[in-house]
Design an enzyme around this catalytic site. Structure first.
Site, PDB file in Angstrom:
ATOM      1  N   ASP A  62       0.861  -1.184   0.000  1.00 24.96           N
ATOM      2  CA  ASP A  62       0.000   0.000   0.000  1.00 24.96           C
ATOM      3  C   ASP A  62       0.898   1.234   0.000  1.00 24.96           C
ATOM      4  OD1 ASP A  62      -3.130   0.681   1.487  1.00 24.96           O
ATOM      5  OD2 ASP A  62      -1.669   2.204   0.942  1.00 24.96           O
ATOM      6  N   ASP A 114      -3.729   2.215  -5.296  1.00 26.45           N
ATOM      7  CA  ASP A 114      -2.427   2.209  -4.599  1.00 26.45           C
ATOM      8  C   ASP A 114      -2.196   0.956  -3.765  1.00 26.45           C
ATOM      9  OD1 ASP A 114      -3.966   2.684  -2.257  1.00 26.45           O
ATOM     10  OD2 ASP A 114      -2.322   3.855  -1.390  1.00 26.45           O
ATOM     11  N   GLU A 115      -2.969  -0.083  -4.027  1.00 28.17           N
ATOM     12  CA  GLU A 115      -2.936  -1.221  -3.125  1.00 28.17           C
ATOM     13  C   GLU A 115      -3.063  -2.524  -3.906  1.00 28.17           C
ATOM     14  OE1 GLU A 115      -6.280  -0.941  -0.466  1.00 28.17           O
ATOM     15  OE2 GLU A 115      -5.948  -2.978   0.243  1.00 28.17           O
TER      16      GLU A 115
HETATM   17  P1  TTP Z   1      -5.266   4.855   1.211  1.00 29.38           P
HETATM   18  O1  TTP Z   1      -4.201   3.861   0.889  1.00 29.38           O
HETATM   19  O2  TTP Z   1      -6.354   4.440   2.114  1.00 29.38           O
HETATM   20  O3  TTP Z   1      -4.614   6.152   1.860  1.00 29.38           O
HETATM   21  P2  TTP Z   1      -3.241   6.861   1.563  1.00 29.38           P
HETATM   22  O4  TTP Z   1      -2.432   6.117   0.552  1.00 29.38           O
HETATM   23  O5  TTP Z   1      -3.495   8.281   1.198  1.00 29.38           O
HETATM   24  O6  TTP Z   1      -2.525   6.888   2.969  1.00 29.38           O
HETATM   25  P3  TTP Z   1      -1.831   5.679   3.747  1.00 29.38           P
HETATM   26  O7  TTP Z   1      -0.407   6.100   3.909  1.00 29.38           O
HETATM   27  O8  TTP Z   1      -2.548   5.587   5.027  1.00 29.38           O
HETATM   28  O9  TTP Z   1      -1.973   4.460   2.884  1.00 29.38           O
HETATM   29  O10 TTP Z   1      -5.934   5.368  -0.112  1.00 29.38           O
HETATM   30  C1  TTP Z   1      -5.184   5.582  -1.312  1.00 29.38           C
HETATM   31  C2  TTP Z   1      -5.676   6.797  -2.038  1.00 29.38           C
HETATM   32  O11 TTP Z   1      -7.058   6.673  -2.311  1.00 29.38           O
HETATM   33  C3  TTP Z   1      -5.537   8.069  -1.230  1.00 29.38           C
HETATM   34  O12 TTP Z   1      -4.280   8.697  -1.386  1.00 29.38           O
HETATM   35  C4  TTP Z   1      -6.663   8.918  -1.726  1.00 29.38           C
HETATM   36  C5  TTP Z   1      -7.704   7.938  -2.187  1.00 29.38           C
HETATM   37  N1  TTP Z   1      -8.821   7.870  -1.203  1.00 29.38           N
HETATM   38  C6  TTP Z   1      -9.985   8.589  -1.449  1.00 29.38           C
HETATM   39  O13 TTP Z   1     -10.091   9.258  -2.478  1.00 29.38           O
HETATM   40  N2  TTP Z   1     -11.001   8.548  -0.534  1.00 29.38           N
HETATM   41  C7  TTP Z   1     -10.889   7.829   0.617  1.00 29.38           C
HETATM   42  O14 TTP Z   1     -11.829   7.824   1.433  1.00 29.38           O
HETATM   43  C8  TTP Z   1      -9.701   7.081   0.857  1.00 29.38           C
HETATM   44  C9  TTP Z   1      -9.549   6.273   2.122  1.00 29.38           C
HETATM   45  C10 TTP Z   1      -8.698   7.140  -0.077  1.00 29.38           C
HETATM   46 MG    MG Z   2      -2.145   4.066   0.722  1.00 29.90          MG
END
Ligand code: TTP
Ligand code: MG
Length: 477
Positions: A11, A105-106
């Site tokens: 992720d 992103d995952e």
């Molecule tokens: P995430 O992997 O949940 O968050 P992140 O990568 O920003 O942070 P982390 O370091 O905790 O992993 O989500 C990936 C992307 O998806 C995030 O950058 C923005 C988008 N996203 C949204 O648009 N709405 C949401 O509610 C979430 C959780 C994420």
């Molecule tokens: Mg993320």
């Protein structure tokens, strides 16, 4: 149950804002908030610098601005995120052909085809190599979890975030999970958590110590069995490489048949939130909304509704769901409810700001005219102030969000044909080259001229309709 640590979950860290900081050197090390879309006027993500102020995903932009007024507030650039995502997913594909991409992103990687006998030291080295390659190719940091199952790998990738690696050695799954709150297990939302709390179970370890019969008694057969196994670190799910990305859905089987419409609507809303969260992450909008209802006697119906325009608005999707659900007889009891969206398309850029306005109490369905002053409110003060000519503009109510909003919603549509610049957008100037919109409003646009390979660049303000300025492309990786 696998005996080797072959499942890897990756992720990316603070993904959207990390991309913004890479493309905009002046924002590196600063609080950055990307949002204003997806679930209407909410934060999509915040950089770790902004998270220190308590800003997080799904918070309203208004609340975020209260907590962190100095952050840079940017509208999303999905094309840039997708390009970064493609590079990362391509690197994962070099490690193993068995990949399940969960969102932009995952992803999970199953190493069985390429490294069936891998051990803890081997997989640690491999995971560090993957993280290094991603950083070299994109500048992004990734957090990785490795273990014998999807469950453990996924939880592991979150344990040392950001820029972390967790390898859960085979045999240590249960003890790794034991101290975590029950909420961290898949399929446990607020309602299930509440039920477990009532029975005195707060940690995963406490669920694991209970008998399966006890958990089934609390959560029902299907759900209870799965939760009990997960709590013990048992998860035999395979990767699903060919995931159907054309629709997204969620469903819940209830521990008792429900007849109360209010309760059903609450469950529907929580599922809709999950579904909308999923499509928002990928910058998608949906046109078709579906519900699935299974009655006490297992008879199952589905009903759907197609909207005129694709949307990713939770309110709009929820109102379709209620509409559909209202037409279903629930008096004999509903044992399963599902909600889903289909007809997914890329986010309609033109919806961006009307959505922001709708969030703050306007009619959700009404398309609001957008005039430049609103845009100014989206960029925060971490960036240098606008040059003096902009400050001289009469502004009795200040530049606050609410003030700008009032001004716009009571104003006439901007029929002048002046381009509507949005903070964060890529632009190009005929002489000065590529840059990005730092702020806009009152007939002006401020551009910072910098890119991934420059240092922090200078800013310059132009008339919004300056013919030398046009929309640009995101920098290539
Ligand atoms: P995430 O992997 O949940 O968050 P992140 O990568 O920003 O942070 P982390 O370091 O905790 O992993 O989500 C990936 C992307 O998806 C995030 O950058 C923005 C988008 N996203 C949204 O648009 N709405 C949401 O509610 C979430 C959780 C994420
Ligand atoms: Mg993320």
């Amino acid at each position: 149950m696998r005996t080797r640590p072959v499942i890897l979950h990756l992720d990316l860290d603070a993904f959207f804002s990390a991309v913004e900081q890479l493309h905009k050197p002046s924002l590196r090390g600063k609080p950055v908030v990307v949002g204003g879309t997806g679930r209407r006027g909410v934060v999509a993500t915040a950089s770790y610098e902004a998270r220190r102020f308590g800003v997080g995903s799904a918070m309203s932009i208004i609340e975020a601005r209260r907590r962190c007024p100095n952050a840079a507030y940017l509208t999303p650039r999905f094309h840039a995120y997708r390009a970064a995502s493609r590079v990362v997913m391509g690197l994962l594909a070099e490690v193993s052909p068995l990949i399940e991409q969960m969102s932009v992103d995952e992803a999970y990687v199953d190493l069985t085809p390429t490294h069936p006998g891998i051990d803890v030291p081997g997989v640690t080295e491999l995971a560090e190599e993957v993280r290094r390659r991603i950083r070299e190719a994109t500048g992004l940091t990734a957090s990785v979890g490795v273990g014998t199952s999807k469950l453990v790998a996924k939880i592991g990738s979150d344990l040392n975030k950001p820029d972390g690696l967790t390898v859960v050695a085979p045999g240590t799954e249960r003890q790794t999970l034991a101290a975590l709150p029950v909420r961290r297990l898949p399929g446990i939302g607020p309602a299930t958590q509440e039920r477990l709390h009532k029975f005195g179970m707060h940690t995963v370890g406490e669920v694991a110590e209970a008998t399966e019969k006890e958990i089934v008694g609390i959560l029902g057969q299907a759900h209870g069995t799965a939760v009990h196994q997960h709590a013990r670190g048992i998860d035999n799910r395979e990767l699903e490489p060919e995931r159907d990305a054309k629709s997204v859905s969620a469903e819940e089987t209830f521990s008792r048949d429900l007849t109360d419409r209010r309760e059903l609507n609450e469950h529907a809303r929580r599922m809709a939130e999950r579904v909308v969260g999923r499509i928002a992450k990928d910058g998608l909008c949906a046109r078709t909304i579906t519900i699935k209802v299974r009655s006490y006697d297992f008879s199952t119906i589905t009903r759907s509704f197609t909207l005129d325009q694709p949307t990713d608005s939770l309110n709009k999707i929820m109102s379709s769901i209620r509409h559909l659900l209202d037409a279903v007889d629930v008096s004999d009891g509903i044992r399963l409810l599902g909600v889903g969206v289909a007809g997914l398309t890329d986010f309609a850029q033109t919806d961006l700001l009307s959505d922001l306005l709708a969030e703050v109490g306007d009619e959700p369905d009404e398309r609001r005219p957008v005039s430049p002053p609103v845009l100014a409110a989206v960029t925060g003060g971490a960036l240098e102030k606008l040059p003096p000519e902009s400050e001289k503009q009469p502004s009795t109510k200040g530049f606050g969000w609410t003030a700008e909003l009032e001004e716009t919603t009571t104003g006439e549509p901007d029929a002048s044909g002046v381009p509507e610049w949005r903070p964060g957008q890529d632009v190009v100037h005929t002489e000065r080259g590529p840059g990005w919109v730092q702020g806009a409003g009152l007939g002006r646009v401020t551009v910072r001229f910098e890119g991934p390979h420059t240092g922090p660049g200078p800013i310059k303000t132009f008339r919004a309709d300056d013919p030398d300025l046009s929309l640009g492309e995101p920098p290539v990786w």
